[in-house]
Design a protein around this motif. Structure first.
Motif, PDB file in Angstrom:
ATOM      1  N   ILE A 119       0.831  -1.201   0.000  1.00  0.00           N
ATOM      2  CA  ILE A 119       0.000   0.000   0.000  1.00  0.00           C
ATOM      3  C   ILE A 119       0.867   1.253   0.000  1.00  0.00           C
ATOM      4  O   ILE A 119       1.929   1.283   0.619  1.00  0.00           O
ATOM      5  N   GLU A 130      -3.097   5.723  -8.045  1.00  0.00           N
ATOM      6  CA  GLU A 130      -3.421   4.394  -8.560  1.00  0.00           C
ATOM      7  C   GLU A 130      -2.778   3.363  -7.645  1.00  0.00           C
ATOM      8  O   GLU A 130      -1.931   3.704  -6.815  1.00  0.00           O
ATOM      9  N   PRO A 131      -3.131   2.077  -7.783  1.00  0.00           N
ATOM     10  CA  PRO A 131      -2.464   1.053  -6.966  1.00  0.00           C
ATOM     11  C   PRO A 131      -0.940   1.150  -7.115  1.00  0.00           C
ATOM     12  O   PRO A 131      -0.436   1.330  -8.221  1.00  0.00           O
ATOM     13  N   SER A 156       2.960   0.296  -7.383  1.00  0.00           N
ATOM     14  CA  SER A 156       3.668  -0.733  -8.132  1.00  0.00           C
ATOM     15  C   SER A 156       5.015  -1.005  -7.477  1.00  0.00           C
ATOM     16  O   SER A 156       5.780  -0.071  -7.218  1.00  0.00           O
ATOM     17  N   THR A 175      -1.816  -8.037  -3.777  1.00  0.00           N
ATOM     18  CA  THR A 175      -2.796  -6.957  -3.810  1.00  0.00           C
ATOM     19  C   THR A 175      -2.056  -5.634  -3.720  1.00  0.00           C
ATOM     20  O   THR A 175      -1.305  -5.406  -2.766  1.00  0.00           O
ATOM     21  N   LEU A 176      -2.257  -4.792  -4.710  1.00  0.00           N
ATOM     22  CA  LEU A 176      -1.639  -3.471  -4.763  1.00  0.00           C
ATOM     23  C   LEU A 176      -2.711  -2.448  -4.408  1.00  0.00           C
ATOM     24  O   LEU A 176      -3.820  -2.488  -4.957  1.00  0.00           O
ATOM     25  N   VAL A 177      -2.386  -1.526  -3.491  1.00  0.00           N
ATOM     26  CA  VAL A 177      -3.380  -0.579  -2.997  1.00  0.00           C
ATOM     27  C   VAL A 177      -2.833   0.844  -3.089  1.00  0.00           C
ATOM     28  O   VAL A 177      -1.686   1.102  -2.733  1.00  0.00           O
ATOM     29  N   GLY A 178      -3.677   1.745  -3.563  1.00  0.00           N
ATOM     30  CA  GLY A 178      -3.337   3.165  -3.619  1.00  0.00           C
ATOM     31  C   GLY A 178      -4.204   3.959  -2.660  1.00  0.00           C
ATOM     32  O   GLY A 178      -4.957   3.402  -1.855  1.00  0.00           O
ATOM     33  N   THR A 223      -7.675  -0.612  -5.507  1.00  0.00           N
ATOM     34  CA  THR A 223      -6.847  -1.818  -5.489  1.00  0.00           C
ATOM     35  C   THR A 223      -6.730  -2.472  -6.855  1.00  0.00           C
ATOM     36  O   THR A 223      -7.543  -2.244  -7.751  1.00  0.00           O
ATOM     37  N   MET A 224      -5.710  -3.294  -6.967  1.00  0.00           N
ATOM     38  CA  MET A 224      -5.483  -4.117  -8.146  1.00  0.00           C
ATOM     39  C   MET A 224      -4.991  -5.472  -7.660  1.00  0.00           C
ATOM     40  O   MET A 224      -4.091  -5.543  -6.814  1.00  0.00           O
TER      41      MET A 224
END
Length: 131
Positions: free
Chosen positions: A77, A82-83, A85, A105-108, A113-114
Motif C-alpha cells: 500500500i 493508482e495502486p 507498483s 494486492t496493490l493498494v493506492g 486496489t489491483m
C-alpha cells in the motif's frame, strides 16, 4: 473481519511506521505465510539512497530471518493515486520466495486496489531454474 481485510489493515498501519525523511513517500506491506502469520514491512530510507530498503523487502527479510519461506499473499500500500507498483528489486525478491501464482494486492490512496500475481509482476523472472 475477513483475513484479507486484516491483511489490508496491517499494511495500512505500516504506513505510519515508515522511515521516509527524504522522499516523504511511505509504503507499507503485509506478507502472509502459508500458516496465516503476518509480517509487516515498511520502507526505510537512508541519506545514502542506495542503502534504502523497500517495504516489500523488509517484510520478506523479516519473515525469512525467522525461518518462514512459504507465503500465500502479499499486500502493498502507498499514497499513490493508482495502486502502487513494486520496484524491480522487490519483484525479484518476490520471485525468489514465491510461486508465480501467488496473489499480490496493490493498494493506492482511497483504497483503490489491483489484484495481480508474482508471475504477472515479473514474467521471465531469474530463478534457481536458470542455473
Amino acid at each position: 473481519m475477513t483475513a484479507k481485510k486484516e491483511w489490508l489493515e496491517t499494511a495500512e498501519t505500516a504506513l505510519e511506521k515508515a522511515y521516509v525523511p527524504y522522499s516523504k513517500f511511505p509504503v507499507g506491506a503485509c506478507l502472509v505465510t502459508d500458516t496465516g502469520e503476518m509480517y509487516q514491512g515498511v520502507n526505510i530510507e537512508n541519506a545514502s539512497y542506495g542503502l534504502t530498503n523497500c517495504a516489500e523487502r523488509t517484510a520478506f527479510f523479516k519473515a525469512v530471518s525467522e525461518g518462514n519461506r512459504n507465503f500465500q499473499h502479499l499486500v502493498i500500500i502507498g499514497n499513490t493515486p493508482e495502486p502502487i507498483s513494486p520496484c524491480g528489486a522487490c519483484r525479484q525478491v518476490m520471485a525468489e520466495f514465491c510461486e508465480p501464482t501467488m496473489p499480490v494486492t496493490l493498494v493506492g490512496k482511497n483504497g483503490v486496489t489491483m489484484e495481480t500475481t508474482v508471475g504477472e509482476l515479473l514474467p521471465y523472472a531469474f530463478t534457481e531454474k536458470d542455473f
